[in-house]
Design a protein around this motif. Sequence first.
Motif, PDB file in Angstrom:
ATOM      1  N   GLY A  35       0.816  -1.205   0.000  1.00 25.26           N
ATOM      2  CA  GLY A  35       0.000   0.000   0.000  1.00 25.26           C
ATOM      3  C   GLY A  35       0.849   1.255   0.000  1.00 25.26           C
ATOM      4  N   TRP A  36       0.240   2.313  -0.480  1.00 27.30           N
ATOM      5  CA  TRP A  36       0.829   3.657  -0.387  1.00 27.30           C
ATOM      6  C   TRP A  36      -0.116   4.518   0.447  1.00 27.30           C
ATOM      7  CZ3 TRP A  36       5.577   5.216  -1.875  1.00 27.30           C
ATOM      8  CH2 TRP A  36       6.272   4.456  -2.823  1.00 27.30           C
ATOM      9  N   PHE A  37       0.474   5.247   1.371  1.00 28.72           N
ATOM     10  CA  PHE A  37      -0.258   6.189   2.201  1.00 28.72           C
ATOM     11  C   PHE A  37       0.481   7.517   2.161  1.00 28.72           C
ATOM     12  CE2 PHE A  37      -3.260   3.412   4.444  1.00 28.72           C
ATOM     13  CZ  PHE A  37      -2.762   2.170   4.114  1.00 28.72           C
ATOM     14  N   PHE A  47      -5.040   6.992   3.101  1.00 27.85           N
ATOM     15  CA  PHE A  47      -4.860   5.906   2.137  1.00 27.85           C
ATOM     16  C   PHE A  47      -4.781   6.479   0.721  1.00 27.85           C
ATOM     17  CE2 PHE A  47      -5.122   1.925   0.098  1.00 27.85           C
ATOM     18  CZ  PHE A  47      -6.073   2.012  -0.910  1.00 27.85           C
ATOM     19  N   VAL A  48      -3.786   6.016  -0.046  1.00 24.95           N
ATOM     20  CA  VAL A  48      -3.618   6.461  -1.423  1.00 24.95           C
ATOM     21  C   VAL A  48      -3.951   5.335  -2.399  1.00 24.95           C
ATOM     22  CG1 VAL A  48      -1.973   7.310  -3.143  1.00 24.95           C
ATOM     23  CG2 VAL A  48      -1.879   8.163  -0.785  1.00 24.95           C
ATOM     24  N   ALA A  49      -3.299   4.192  -2.239  1.00 27.08           N
ATOM     25  CA  ALA A  49      -3.509   3.079  -3.169  1.00 27.08           C
ATOM     26  C   ALA A  49      -2.982   1.794  -2.541  1.00 27.08           C
ATOM     27  CB  ALA A  49      -2.812   3.344  -4.501  1.00 27.08           C
ATOM     28  N   GLY A  61      -7.571   5.610  -3.259  1.00 27.14           N
ATOM     29  CA  GLY A  61      -8.320   6.585  -2.501  1.00 27.14           C
ATOM     30  C   GLY A  61      -9.091   7.510  -3.434  1.00 27.14           C
ATOM     31  N   ASP A  62     -10.205   8.030  -2.970  1.00 29.26           N
ATOM     32  CA  ASP A  62     -11.062   8.845  -3.830  1.00 29.26           C
ATOM     33  C   ASP A  62     -10.328  10.072  -4.376  1.00 29.26           C
ATOM     34  OD1 ASP A  62     -14.091   8.289  -1.870  1.00 29.26           O
ATOM     35  OD2 ASP A  62     -13.164   7.109  -3.470  1.00 29.26           O
ATOM     36  N   SER A  63      -9.435  10.636  -3.607  1.00 27.73           N
ATOM     37  CA  SER A  63      -8.783  11.875  -4.014  1.00 27.73           C
ATOM     38  C   SER A  63      -7.743  11.671  -5.120  1.00 27.73           C
ATOM     39  CB  SER A  63      -8.125  12.547  -2.813  1.00 27.73           C
ATOM     40  OG  SER A  63      -7.137  11.703  -2.249  1.00 27.73           O
ATOM     41  N   VAL A  64      -7.361  10.425  -5.399  1.00 28.60           N
ATOM     42  CA  VAL A  64      -6.320  10.188  -6.407  1.00 28.60           C
ATOM     43  C   VAL A  64      -6.814   9.355  -7.585  1.00 28.60           C
ATOM     44  CG1 VAL A  64      -4.566  10.325  -4.605  1.00 28.60           C
ATOM     45  CG2 VAL A  64      -5.349   8.076  -5.386  1.00 28.60           C
ATOM     46  N   LYS A  65      -8.041   8.887  -7.536  1.00 29.97           N
ATOM     47  CA  LYS A  65      -8.573   8.059  -8.632  1.00 29.97           C
ATOM     48  C   LYS A  65      -8.478   8.793  -9.956  1.00 29.97           C
ATOM     49  CE  LYS A  65     -11.862   5.200  -6.061  1.00 29.97           C
ATOM     50  NZ  LYS A  65     -13.297   4.948  -5.773  1.00 29.97           N
ATOM     51  N   GLY A  66      -8.007   8.070 -10.959  1.00 30.54           N
ATOM     52  CA  GLY A  66      -7.883   8.644 -12.289  1.00 30.54           C
ATOM     53  C   GLY A  66      -6.592   9.408 -12.516  1.00 30.54           C
TER      54      GLY A  66
END
Length: 124
Positions: A35-37, A47-49, A61-66
């Motif tokens: 995981g990446w945080f 949480f990032v991915a 995570g919602d803030s980094v999707k796409g």
Amino acid sequence: QVQLVESGGGLVQAGGSLRLSCAASGRTFSIFAMGWFRQAPGKEREFVAAIGRSGTGIWYGDSVKGRFTISRDNTENTVYLQMNSLKPEDTAVYYCAADSRPGVARFASAYAYWGQGTQVTVSS
């Protein structure tokens, strides 16, 4: 035990890209979900991915999707985080983490092993 070392952080302008790497040593890398945080000053760890053992079971995570993409190379014992279209709010210390349990966790408390972190700063 597994040791994790992140690299690839730095200063980038908004809209730019960075690729973070996390090299693992110690126990067999392929048994760990990764995981990446990230953590910004004064904020909780976010949480990032995350990615499963074989490279499937990917979550963002919602803030980094796409914008961000997580991947791993089990032959190189490395997990990557490709970050595109960076925003100033992405500024944080980024940590990679390893979890030896089945599945892919999105909570920091699930991860037993952590790297020391790498700073990412996005200027506006």
